[in-house]
Design an enzyme around this catalytic site. Structure first.
Site, PDB file in Angstrom:
ATOM      1  N   SER A 191       0.852  -1.190   0.000  1.00  0.00           N
ATOM      2  CA  SER A 191       0.000   0.000   0.000  1.00  0.00           C
ATOM      3  C   SER A 191       0.882   1.231   0.000  1.00  0.00           C
ATOM      4  CB  SER A 191      -0.906   0.015   1.238  1.00  0.00           C
ATOM      5  OG  SER A 191      -1.550   1.276   1.376  1.00  0.00           O
ATOM      6  N   TYR A 207      -2.129  -0.934   9.964  1.00  0.00           N
ATOM      7  CA  TYR A 207      -2.228  -1.227   8.532  1.00  0.00           C
ATOM      8  C   TYR A 207      -0.958  -0.769   7.814  1.00  0.00           C
ATOM      9  CZ  TYR A 207      -3.998  -1.493   3.760  1.00  0.00           C
ATOM     10  OH  TYR A 207      -4.163  -1.801   2.436  1.00  0.00           O
ATOM     11  N   LYS A 214       1.763  -3.295   5.893  1.00  0.00           N
ATOM     12  CA  LYS A 214       2.088  -3.199   4.467  1.00  0.00           C
ATOM     13  C   LYS A 214       3.554  -2.843   4.243  1.00  0.00           C
ATOM     14  CE  LYS A 214      -1.833  -4.587   2.995  1.00  0.00           C
ATOM     15  NZ  LYS A 214      -1.902  -5.938   2.386  1.00  0.00           N
TER      16      LYS A 214
END
Length: 247
Positions: A139, A152, A156
């Site tokens: 991401s 998150y 990533k």
């Protein structure tokens, strides 16, 4: 999308096949005449199964679940040409100091550990193909500091580093790359009430290409990385963000 290569006789595994990007990639691979094995946590496939599309319900966080799927795939084919890991979630939008350990683990594990598990389980079938490829979903948030996205973003970033390590370990038989999208117009960016998780209009204003990505704009890059056209690319992270971040 017009097929960029002939994948007749080739077999691919997509973890997170029911996601918007997963569905787009499945259709593109089927258009290339590939056989696709889709894996996701939901009971039912979002794509109608065909003689070349097989769906398995499994939790990629549970290695035993993936082992069971591996056994079923192994009875049908002797090799896999490509693995794509798309799993990811954002369960809590909180500052790090407000997160519990379980909050952190829930998002981090789905977004990273599922990738680790799938690579461990499917690699033997990839090795049988001699020339195979893995593409992992990272991401753009792995490369910037954005408040309330702690677990998150960290997960990533781990995917990016993991991809580089795996590329070094599995070469030359298996190429391993990742993709790092910006915002993509899929269910992932929407809340249950239908609103987006961020100010969509403000985001689009700052993107030089003035739009959210469509799922097909991500899946087409993944398809390229799976194909022989990317035969000299490994250990890389490809950014797909309309110019929002230029690396």
């Amino acid at each position: 999308m017009k097929a960029i290569y002939n994948a007749s006789g080739k077999k691919f595994v997509i973890v997170g096949a029911n996601s918007g990007i997963g569905q787009a990639l499945t259709h593109e691979l089927l258009d290339c005449d590939a056989t696709v094995f889709g894996i996701d946590i939901q009971k039912d496939s979002q794509i109608v199964t065909t003689p070349k599309y097989f769906y398995f319900k499994a939790n990629p966080l549970e290695k035993n679940d993936l082992d069971d799927v591996f056994t079923k795939i192994d009875t049908q084919v002797d090799q896999i040409n490509g693995l794509v890991n798309l799993s990811g979630t954002i369960k809590q939008f909180k500052a790090i100091e407000s997160l519990t350990s379980s909050d952190w683990d829930e998002t981090y594990d789905i977004s990273f550990k599922s990738c680790f598990n799938a690579c461990k389980v499917i690699t033997p079938l990839l090795r049988n193909a001699q020339k195979a490829a893995i593409v992992n979903m990272a991401s753009g948030l792995a490369f910037i500091g954005q408040k309330n996205y702690g677990p998150y973003s960290a997960s990533k970033a781990a995917v990016v580093s993991f991809t580089k390590t795996l590329a070094a370990e599995l070469a030359p038989a298996i190429r391993v790359n990742s993709v790092a999208p910006g915002a993509v117009n899929t269910n992932f960016i929407y809340k249950e009430d239908g609103g987006t998780r961020f100010d969509k209009d403000q985001y689009i204003k700052m993107v030089p290409l003035k739009s959210l990505a469509r799922p097909e704009e991500i899946s087409s890059v993944i398809l390229f990385l799976l194909s022989e056209s990317a035969s000299h690319i490994t250990g890389q992270c490809i950014h797909i963000n309309g110019g929002a971040g230029m690396h």
